[in-house]
Enzyme design. Structure first.
Site, PDB file in Angstrom:
ATOM      1  N   ASP A 109       7.629  -1.594   8.929  1.00  0.00           N
ATOM      2  CA  ASP A 109       8.974  -1.956   8.478  1.00  0.00           C
ATOM      3  C   ASP A 109       9.378  -1.062   7.305  1.00  0.00           C
ATOM      4  O   ASP A 109       8.523  -0.481   6.633  1.00  0.00           O
ATOM      5  CB  ASP A 109       8.998  -3.404   7.969  1.00  0.00           C
ATOM      6  CG  ASP A 109       8.928  -4.428   9.096  1.00  0.00           C
ATOM      7  OD1 ASP A 109       9.066  -4.062  10.271  1.00  0.00           O
ATOM      8  OD2 ASP A 109       8.738  -5.622   8.771  1.00  0.00           O
ATOM      9  N   ARG A 159      12.639   2.421  14.843  1.00  0.00           N
ATOM     10  CA  ARG A 159      13.490   1.230  14.994  1.00  0.00           C
ATOM     11  C   ARG A 159      14.643   1.410  14.003  1.00  0.00           C
ATOM     12  O   ARG A 159      14.418   1.593  12.812  1.00  0.00           O
ATOM     13  CB  ARG A 159      12.725  -0.038  14.640  1.00  0.00           C
ATOM     14  CG  ARG A 159      13.657  -1.274  14.572  1.00  0.00           C
ATOM     15  CD  ARG A 159      13.065  -2.426  13.765  1.00  0.00           C
ATOM     16  NE  ARG A 159      11.903  -3.005  14.379  1.00  0.00           N
ATOM     17  CZ  ARG A 159      10.916  -3.584  13.676  1.00  0.00           C
ATOM     18  NH1 ARG A 159      10.960  -3.607  12.350  1.00  0.00           N
ATOM     19  NH2 ARG A 159       9.886  -4.109  14.297  1.00  0.00           N
TER      20      ARG A 159
HETATM   21  P1  FDA Z   1      25.404  -7.592  10.491  1.00  0.00           P
HETATM   22  O1  FDA Z   1      24.643  -8.601   9.687  1.00  0.00           O
HETATM   23  O2  FDA Z   1      26.279  -6.607   9.812  1.00  0.00           O
HETATM   24  O3  FDA Z   1      26.220  -8.402  11.551  1.00  0.00           O
HETATM   25  C1  FDA Z   1      27.166  -7.684  12.336  1.00  0.00           C
HETATM   26  C2  FDA Z   1      27.793  -8.588  13.360  1.00  0.00           C
HETATM   27  O4  FDA Z   1      26.811  -9.065  14.267  1.00  0.00           O
HETATM   28  C3  FDA Z   1      28.437  -9.826  12.789  1.00  0.00           C
HETATM   29  O5  FDA Z   1      29.694  -9.562  12.246  1.00  0.00           O
HETATM   30  C4  FDA Z   1      28.484 -10.694  14.030  1.00  0.00           C
HETATM   31  O6  FDA Z   1      29.546 -10.296  14.870  1.00  0.00           O
HETATM   32  C5  FDA Z   1      27.181 -10.349  14.715  1.00  0.00           C
HETATM   33  N1  FDA Z   1      26.135 -11.319  14.334  1.00  0.00           N
HETATM   34  C6  FDA Z   1      25.188 -11.177  13.402  1.00  0.00           C
HETATM   35  N2  FDA Z   1      24.400 -12.286  13.368  1.00  0.00           N
HETATM   36  C7  FDA Z   1      24.904 -13.132  14.289  1.00  0.00           C
HETATM   37  C8  FDA Z   1      24.559 -14.437  14.719  1.00  0.00           C
HETATM   38  N3  FDA Z   1      23.530 -15.103  14.190  1.00  0.00           N
HETATM   39  N4  FDA Z   1      25.295 -15.012  15.696  1.00  0.00           N
HETATM   40  C9  FDA Z   1      26.357 -14.360  16.232  1.00  0.00           C
HETATM   41  N5  FDA Z   1      26.727 -13.125  15.855  1.00  0.00           N
HETATM   42  C10 FDA Z   1      26.009 -12.524  14.895  1.00  0.00           C
HETATM   43  N6  FDA Z   1      15.887  -4.485   7.602  1.00  0.00           N
HETATM   44  C11 FDA Z   1      15.223  -3.663   6.766  1.00  0.00           C
HETATM   45  O7  FDA Z   1      15.756  -3.316   5.706  1.00  0.00           O
HETATM   46  N7  FDA Z   1      13.975  -3.207   7.093  1.00  0.00           N
HETATM   47  C12 FDA Z   1      13.371  -3.534   8.256  1.00  0.00           C
HETATM   48  O8  FDA Z   1      12.252  -3.090   8.507  1.00  0.00           O
HETATM   49  C13 FDA Z   1      14.064  -4.379   9.160  1.00  0.00           C
HETATM   50  N8  FDA Z   1      13.509  -4.750  10.336  1.00  0.00           N
HETATM   51  C14 FDA Z   1      14.306  -5.412  11.255  1.00  0.00           C
HETATM   52  C15 FDA Z   1      13.813  -5.662  12.529  1.00  0.00           C
HETATM   53  C16 FDA Z   1      14.631  -6.237  13.490  1.00  0.00           C
HETATM   54  C17 FDA Z   1      14.112  -6.459  14.862  1.00  0.00           C
HETATM   55  C18 FDA Z   1      15.986  -6.602  13.157  1.00  0.00           C
HETATM   56  C19 FDA Z   1      16.913  -7.179  14.176  1.00  0.00           C
HETATM   57  C20 FDA Z   1      16.447  -6.407  11.883  1.00  0.00           C
HETATM   58  C21 FDA Z   1      15.620  -5.835  10.921  1.00  0.00           C
HETATM   59  N9  FDA Z   1      16.055  -5.651   9.635  1.00  0.00           N
HETATM   60  C22 FDA Z   1      15.341  -4.843   8.783  1.00  0.00           C
HETATM   61  C23 FDA Z   1      17.265  -6.388   9.146  1.00  0.00           C
HETATM   62  C24 FDA Z   1      18.514  -5.558   9.267  1.00  0.00           C
HETATM   63  O9  FDA Z   1      18.470  -4.474   8.385  1.00  0.00           O
HETATM   64  C25 FDA Z   1      19.755  -6.404   8.938  1.00  0.00           C
HETATM   65  O10 FDA Z   1      19.642  -6.911   7.656  1.00  0.00           O
HETATM   66  C26 FDA Z   1      19.990  -7.552   9.878  1.00  0.00           C
HETATM   67  O11 FDA Z   1      19.624  -7.236  11.193  1.00  0.00           O
HETATM   68  C27 FDA Z   1      21.485  -7.923   9.881  1.00  0.00           C
HETATM   69  O12 FDA Z   1      22.240  -6.823  10.292  1.00  0.00           O
HETATM   70  P2  FDA Z   1      22.927  -6.700  11.737  1.00  0.00           P
HETATM   71  O13 FDA Z   1      22.623  -5.346  12.264  1.00  0.00           O
HETATM   72  O14 FDA Z   1      22.479  -7.780  12.605  1.00  0.00           O
HETATM   73  O15 FDA Z   1      24.456  -6.720  11.439  1.00  0.00           O
END
Ligand code: FDA
Length: 281
Positions: A109, A159
């Site tokens: 990570d 990733r």
């Molecule tokens: P964001 O939070 O900006 O959400 C964008 C949109 O997605 C929202 O506006 C909504 O439309 C939709 N959405 C999001 N959550 C939803 C929900 N629960 N229900 C419905 N719609 C939803 N970070 C890091 O710094 N280091 C790491 O190593 C990792 N590792 C990691 C592994 C995996 C498998 C994932 C999925 C994520 C990570 N992360 C991470 C976390 C990542 O950086 C981030 O903080 C979260 O995934 C939230 O960002 P999103 O890309 O989901 O978009």
């Protein structure tokens, strides 16, 4: 356990690896792969790093014995990177060696920016002798394009996520649109590379953009792997599987859940509402 049950159960599969196994079995039945994460970061002593290393090493046999479709994610500061990089390297290598015995894979990570370069250095170092390892890149960091170029040059598997830590504007995009544009640009770089990388986001626009770009370029569906976090968007996982994509869910377990849980609450107010509803119902 009661506090965990009340507050974090949505995001954390349990306190022990054995508890996480049943969650993984349920996901695997839905043709969803997982990556198992023993929660922990920024260890205070090298003894803690050694304990985490022992716990993580035991996961590969547990995964094999239970016939699970899962790999493992680790945090470098859980393994001592913040205290002694050479010890962290030994710990990572010993985990990779154990993973290799079971033909398994480990994802490192990415943590907050004080550790970005150190984590990349660690990855490049161990990747020279062990290829069953990948790394995470965060689209909010301005440096990420160059980091991906460096990783693709050696065949590193990435990733891609947006990034979960609070970073200063000098090194990170802070506007959502900039983070998203960067995400789409980096996704295209990864898709063009010919290797299988992971698109880790819950954001439908990012997912659709990746799907459209791959279709335009004739990239086969099984070269895309979408990843999401345990407890978030469970219906969407199955929809992607039904469309023919690989889906992998990040399944955390352990007692050191607060920092992970706090990041989930901070990034989305709906997550906070869910926890509050659970507390008061
Ligand atoms: P964001 O939070 O900006 O959400 C964008 C949109 O997605 C929202 O506006 C909504 O439309 C939709 N959405 C999001 N959550 C939803 C929900 N629960 N229900 C419905 N719609 C939803 N970070 C890091 O710094 N280091 C790491 O190593 C990792 N590792 C990691 C592994 C995996 C498998 C994932 C999925 C994520 C990570 N992360 C991470 C976390 C990542 O950086 C981030 O903080 C979260 O995934 C939230 O960002 P999103 O890309 O989901 O978009």
């Amino acid at each position: 356990m009661q506090l965990l049950t009340l507050m974090a159960r949505r995001f954390v599969a349990g306190e022990s690896a054995e508890a996480a196994v049943s969650a993984i079995k349920r996901l695997n039945k839905r043709r969803i792969s997982t990556t198992l994460d023993y929660l922990g970061e920024e260890c205070h002593t090298l003894a803690q790093a050694a304990e985490a290393t022992r716990e993580i090493r035991r996961l590969f046999k547990l995964i094999a014995d239970n016939g699970l479709d899962s790999n493992v994610s680790v945090k470098a500061t859980q393994l001592g990177l913040n205290l002694d990089p050479s010890r962290a390297r030994e710990n990572v290598l010993s985990i990779l060696e154990e993973a290799a015995k079971y033909r398994n894979f480990v994802r490192i990570d990415m943590e907050g920016s004080p550790y970005t370069q150190m984590t990349l250095d660690l990855f490049h170092d161990v990747f020279r002798t062990r290829d069953n390892v990948g790394i995470v890149i965060q689209s909010y960091l301005r440096r990420s394009k160059a980091d991906i170029e460096g990783l693709l040059a050696v065949g590193g598997r990435v990733r891609l996520c947006k990034g979960a830590y609070k970073e200063p504007v000098t090194i990170a995009f802070v506007k959502k649109e900039e983070v998203n544009d960067s995400y789409d640009q980096l996704t295209r770089m990864l898709l063009n590379s010919g290797l299988r990388h992971a698109i880790a986001t819950h954001d439908d626009v990012r997912i659709e953009n990746a799907i459209r770009y791959a279709a335009k370029k004739g990239i086969p569906k099984d070269r895309l792997e979408f990843q999401m976090l345990y407890g978030l968007r469970s219906k969407r996982w199955s929809e992607l599987v039904a469309q023919g994509y690989r889906v992998r869910i990040y399944v955390p377990y352990g007692t050191h859940w607060f920092p992970y849980f706090y990041r989930r609450l901070r990034e989305r107010k709906e997550n906070m509402m869910f926890v509050l509803r659970n507390l008061f119902s």
